[in-house]
Design a protein around this motif. Structure first.
Motif, PDB file in Angstrom:
ATOM      1  N   LEU A   1      66.721  31.505   3.604  1.00 50.78           N
ATOM      2  CA  LEU A   1      67.657  32.032   2.619  1.00 50.78           C
ATOM      3  C   LEU A   1      67.246  33.403   2.108  1.00 50.78           C
ATOM      4  CD1 LEU A   1      68.539  28.908   0.440  1.00 50.78           C
ATOM      5  CD2 LEU A   1      70.108  30.231   1.855  1.00 50.78           C
ATOM      6  N   TYR A   2      65.938  33.630   1.983  1.00 51.64           N
ATOM      7  CA  TYR A   2      65.472  34.849   1.323  1.00 51.64           C
ATOM      8  C   TYR A   2      64.640  35.754   2.236  1.00 51.64           C
ATOM      9  CZ  TYR A   2      67.216  32.251  -2.607  1.00 51.64           C
ATOM     10  OH  TYR A   2      68.045  31.540  -3.448  1.00 51.64           O
ATOM     11  N   GLU A   3      64.855  35.635   3.555  1.00 50.52           N
ATOM     12  CA  GLU A   3      64.085  36.461   4.475  1.00 50.52           C
ATOM     13  C   GLU A   3      64.542  37.920   4.492  1.00 50.52           C
ATOM     14  OE1 GLU A   3      64.455  35.025   8.430  1.00 50.52           O
ATOM     15  OE2 GLU A   3      66.624  35.214   8.514  1.00 50.52           O
ATOM     16  N   ARG A   4      65.804  38.187   4.197  1.00 49.72           N
ATOM     17  CA  ARG A   4      66.309  39.551   4.293  1.00 49.72           C
ATOM     18  C   ARG A   4      65.696  40.489   3.247  1.00 49.72           C
ATOM     19  NH1 ARG A   4      72.488  40.409   5.400  1.00 49.72           N
ATOM     20  NH2 ARG A   4      71.592  42.399   6.002  1.00 49.72           N
ATOM     21  N   PRO A   5      65.551  40.059   1.986  1.00 49.49           N
ATOM     22  CA  PRO A   5      64.861  40.939   1.038  1.00 49.49           C
ATOM     23  C   PRO A   5      63.422  41.232   1.457  1.00 49.49           C
ATOM     24  CG  PRO A   5      66.092  39.251  -0.131  1.00 49.49           C
ATOM     25  CD  PRO A   5      66.116  38.872   1.313  1.00 49.49           C
ATOM     26  N   ILE A   6      62.763  40.223   2.022  1.00 50.92           N
ATOM     27  CA  ILE A   6      61.385  40.419   2.492  1.00 50.92           C
ATOM     28  C   ILE A   6      61.352  41.461   3.605  1.00 50.92           C
ATOM     29  CG2 ILE A   6      59.439  39.297   3.659  1.00 50.92           C
ATOM     30  CD1 ILE A   6      59.793  38.453   0.736  1.00 50.92           C
ATOM     31  N   LEU A   7      62.250  41.330   4.562  1.00 43.91           N
ATOM     32  CA  LEU A   7      62.311  42.279   5.673  1.00 43.91           C
ATOM     33  C   LEU A   7      62.634  43.680   5.163  1.00 43.91           C
ATOM     34  CD1 LEU A   7      62.228  42.825   8.704  1.00 43.91           C
ATOM     35  CD2 LEU A   7      64.643  42.183   8.823  1.00 43.91           C
ATOM     36  N   THR A   8      63.538  43.778   4.196  1.00 46.70           N
ATOM     37  CA  THR A   8      63.907  45.079   3.636  1.00 46.70           C
ATOM     38  C   THR A   8      62.700  45.763   3.005  1.00 46.70           C
ATOM     39  OG1 THR A   8      66.192  44.416   3.220  1.00 46.70           O
ATOM     40  CG2 THR A   8      65.328  46.219   1.888  1.00 46.70           C
TER      41      THR A   8
ATOM     42  N   ASP B   1      58.098  41.019  12.957  1.00 48.30           N
ATOM     43  CA  ASP B   1      56.907  40.202  13.194  1.00 48.30           C
ATOM     44  C   ASP B   1      56.147  39.937  11.898  1.00 48.30           C
ATOM     45  OD1 ASP B   1      57.462  40.086  15.891  1.00 48.30           O
ATOM     46  OD2 ASP B   1      56.094  41.723  16.437  1.00 48.30           O
ATOM     47  N   LEU B   2      56.042  40.970  11.061  1.00 49.20           N
ATOM     48  CA  LEU B   2      55.339  40.812   9.790  1.00 49.20           C
ATOM     49  C   LEU B   2      56.073  39.839   8.868  1.00 49.20           C
ATOM     50  CD1 LEU B   2      54.170  44.457   9.030  1.00 49.20           C
ATOM     51  CD2 LEU B   2      52.694  42.458   9.336  1.00 49.20           C
ATOM     52  N   LYS B   3      57.392  39.921   8.861  1.00 51.01           N
ATOM     53  CA  LYS B   3      58.177  38.992   8.044  1.00 51.01           C
ATOM     54  C   LYS B   3      57.898  37.554   8.452  1.00 51.01           C
ATOM     55  CE  LYS B   3      61.944  37.498   9.325  1.00 51.01           C
ATOM     56  NZ  LYS B   3      63.298  37.344   9.913  1.00 51.01           N
ATOM     57  N   GLN B   4      57.935  37.301   9.765  1.00 48.67           N
ATOM     58  CA  GLN B   4      57.687  35.954  10.259  1.00 48.67           C
ATOM     59  C   GLN B   4      56.256  35.523   9.949  1.00 48.67           C
ATOM     60  OE1 GLN B   4      59.973  33.987  11.510  1.00 48.67           O
ATOM     61  NE2 GLN B   4      58.562  32.275  11.868  1.00 48.67           N
ATOM     62  N   ALA B   5      55.319  36.443  10.151  1.00 49.36           N
ATOM     63  CA  ALA B   5      53.915  36.126   9.889  1.00 49.36           C
ATOM     64  C   ALA B   5      53.684  35.847   8.406  1.00 49.36           C
ATOM     65  CB  ALA B   5      53.029  37.282  10.358  1.00 49.36           C
ATOM     66  N   PHE B   6      54.411  36.550   7.549  1.00 50.94           N
ATOM     67  CA  PHE B   6      54.264  36.356   6.107  1.00 50.94           C
ATOM     68  C   PHE B   6      54.656  34.943   5.702  1.00 50.94           C
ATOM     69  CE2 PHE B   6      56.591  36.570   1.958  1.00 50.94           C
ATOM     70  CZ  PHE B   6      55.466  36.605   1.144  1.00 50.94           C
TER      71      PHE B   6
ATOM     72  N   LEU C   1      57.435  35.725  -4.540  1.00 53.10           N
ATOM     73  CA  LEU C   1      57.456  36.208  -3.164  1.00 53.10           C
ATOM     74  C   LEU C   1      56.995  37.655  -3.055  1.00 53.10           C
ATOM     75  CD1 LEU C   1      60.760  34.642  -1.738  1.00 53.10           C
ATOM     76  CD2 LEU C   1      58.397  33.981  -1.241  1.00 53.10           C
ATOM     77  N   ILE C   2      57.436  38.517  -3.970  1.00 56.06           N
ATOM     78  CA  ILE C   2      57.063  39.923  -3.850  1.00 56.06           C
ATOM     79  C   ILE C   2      55.577  40.115  -4.131  1.00 56.06           C
ATOM     80  CG2 ILE C   2      57.538  40.659  -6.218  1.00 56.06           C
ATOM     81  CD1 ILE C   2      58.308  42.567  -2.953  1.00 56.06           C
ATOM     82  N   THR C   3      55.025  39.340  -5.047  1.00 54.61           N
ATOM     83  CA  THR C   3      53.589  39.428  -5.320  1.00 54.61           C
ATOM     84  C   THR C   3      52.782  39.001  -4.108  1.00 54.61           C
ATOM     85  OG1 THR C   3      53.932  39.012  -7.677  1.00 54.61           O
ATOM     86  CG2 THR C   3      51.728  38.616  -6.807  1.00 54.61           C
ATOM     87  N   LYS C   4      53.173  37.876  -3.503  1.00 59.86           N
ATOM     88  CA  LYS C   4      52.478  37.393  -2.315  1.00 59.86           C
ATOM     89  C   LYS C   4      52.643  38.362  -1.145  1.00 59.86           C
ATOM     90  CE  LYS C   4      50.786  33.468  -3.780  1.00 59.86           C
ATOM     91  NZ  LYS C   4      49.326  33.203  -3.801  1.00 59.86           N
TER      92      LYS C   4
ATOM     93  N   ILE D   1      60.348  48.394  -3.838  1.00 65.89           N
ATOM     94  CA  ILE D   1      60.673  47.383  -4.852  1.00 65.89           C
ATOM     95  C   ILE D   1      62.152  47.401  -5.176  1.00 65.89           C
ATOM     96  CG2 ILE D   1      60.427  46.825  -7.301  1.00 65.89           C
ATOM     97  CD1 ILE D   1      58.185  45.692  -5.769  1.00 65.89           C
ATOM     98  N   VAL D   2      62.710  48.600  -5.370  1.00 68.75           N
ATOM     99  CA  VAL D   2      64.134  48.706  -5.662  1.00 68.75           C
ATOM    100  C   VAL D   2      64.954  48.197  -4.483  1.00 68.75           C
ATOM    101  CG1 VAL D   2      66.036  50.329  -6.044  1.00 68.75           C
ATOM    102  CG2 VAL D   2      63.939  50.549  -7.360  1.00 68.75           C
ATOM    103  N   ALA D   3      64.543  48.570  -3.262  1.00 72.45           N
ATOM    104  CA  ALA D   3      65.251  48.107  -2.066  1.00 72.45           C
ATOM    105  C   ALA D   3      65.204  46.589  -1.979  1.00 72.45           C
ATOM    106  CB  ALA D   3      64.637  48.730  -0.815  1.00 72.45           C
ATOM    107  N   PHE D   4      64.046  46.007  -2.316  1.00 69.60           N
ATOM    108  CA  PHE D   4      63.893  44.556  -2.306  1.00 69.60           C
ATOM    109  C   PHE D   4      64.844  43.901  -3.310  1.00 69.60           C
ATOM    110  CE2 PHE D   4      61.980  40.804  -4.285  1.00 69.60           C
ATOM    111  CZ  PHE D   4      61.723  39.995  -3.185  1.00 69.60           C
ATOM    112  N   GLN D   5      64.894  44.445  -4.539  1.00 74.47           N
ATOM    113  CA  GLN D   5      65.744  43.853  -5.567  1.00 74.47           C
ATOM    114  C   GLN D   5      67.224  43.979  -5.208  1.00 74.47           C
ATOM    115  OE1 GLN D   5      62.749  44.665  -9.366  1.00 74.47           O
ATOM    116  NE2 GLN D   5      64.909  45.099  -9.567  1.00 74.47           N
TER     117      GLN D   5
END
Length: 245
Positions: A43-50, A64-69, A93-96, A141-145
């Protein structure tokens, strides 16, 4: 999330959220916790990838980093560590993720220096500076939010679409969906003629679908909070909307 697999515990006067259910399921090793985690990650992989992309990683490496995370979070029982903490899923999630990318940089620098060597803390200064840079329109951070808010809205619209489809109203949803975001390119009279639906009824349909979408967005936001009170949901929405400005 399938409630039959992960049964929540009621806290206070508000129903449990998806986030609190995951925390509880993982902490207690309940059946279905792996499935719940997988759904949460999807559900929340896209903000992580961004966020990773905005850090300057090329697309393939970022994927690859997103999946590894997410694999790292599950393997390290990070979600169990969050059990009982009063923290938003977004903040967790953003802290981790920031810590994960610093570790990635450390290992990368160690490999550049040769096997077995560990990067000195001074080598992390550039990465740490990037992670703490002032928030503005160009920061990760802004892109993530912004992507988080977009994901919340997308999840709500997808749920709304499913609701209409299950009631045999898929065509009506397709016609009304552009009006949710104000991007409808047809006048009410034109759409009324196209659908053979009275204008008054159509206006009611539009008001109803907008109200329902707003409700679902609030529910989506609540699902990411430990405290799903109306005040907390409103505050979270305000913060996310400010990031879009």
């Amino acid at each position: 999330m399938h409630s039959s697999s992960v049964q929540p515990a009621v806290t206070g006067n508000f129903p449990p959220t998806m986030w609190s259910m995951v925390q509880l399921a993982v902490a207690e090793g309940r059946p279905g916790s792996d499935q719940a985690l997988n759904e949460l990650c999807q559900l929340y992989e896209r903000p992580i990838l961004t966020f990773i992309l905005r850090k300057g990683f090329p697309p393939l490496e970022a994927e690859d980093l997103k999946q590894a995370f997410f694999e790292h979070l599950i393997a390290k029982n990070a979600f169990e560590d969050a059990s009982g903490l009063k923290i938003k899923l977004r903040a967790f999630l953003i802290t981790k993720l920031q810590g994960f990318l610093i570790d990635h940089h450390r290992h990368y620098m160690a490999q550049k220096r040769g096997a077995g060597q560990v990067a000195r803390m001074a080598d992390l200064s550039e990465t740490q500076a990037l992670l703490t840079e002032p928030v503005d329109d160009t920061t990760p951070i802004v892109a993530f939010q912004r992507k988080w808010m977009e994901t919340i809205a997308t999840n709500a619209i997808n749920q709304l679409r499913t609701d209409y489809e299950q009631r045999g109203l898929a065509d009506l949803f397709a016609a009304l969906a552009p009006f949710i975001t104000g991007k409808g390119d047809l006048r009410i009279a034109e759409l009324s003629a196209k659908l053979d639906r009275p204008e008054g009824t159509l206006k009611s349909d539009i008001s109803r679908i907008r109200a329902r979408c707003q409700q679902l967005i609030r529910e989506q936001v609540a699902a990411t909070l430990d405290d799903p009170s109306p005040e907390a949901v409103t505050a979270e929405l305000r913060e996310l909307m400010n990031a879009r400005c």
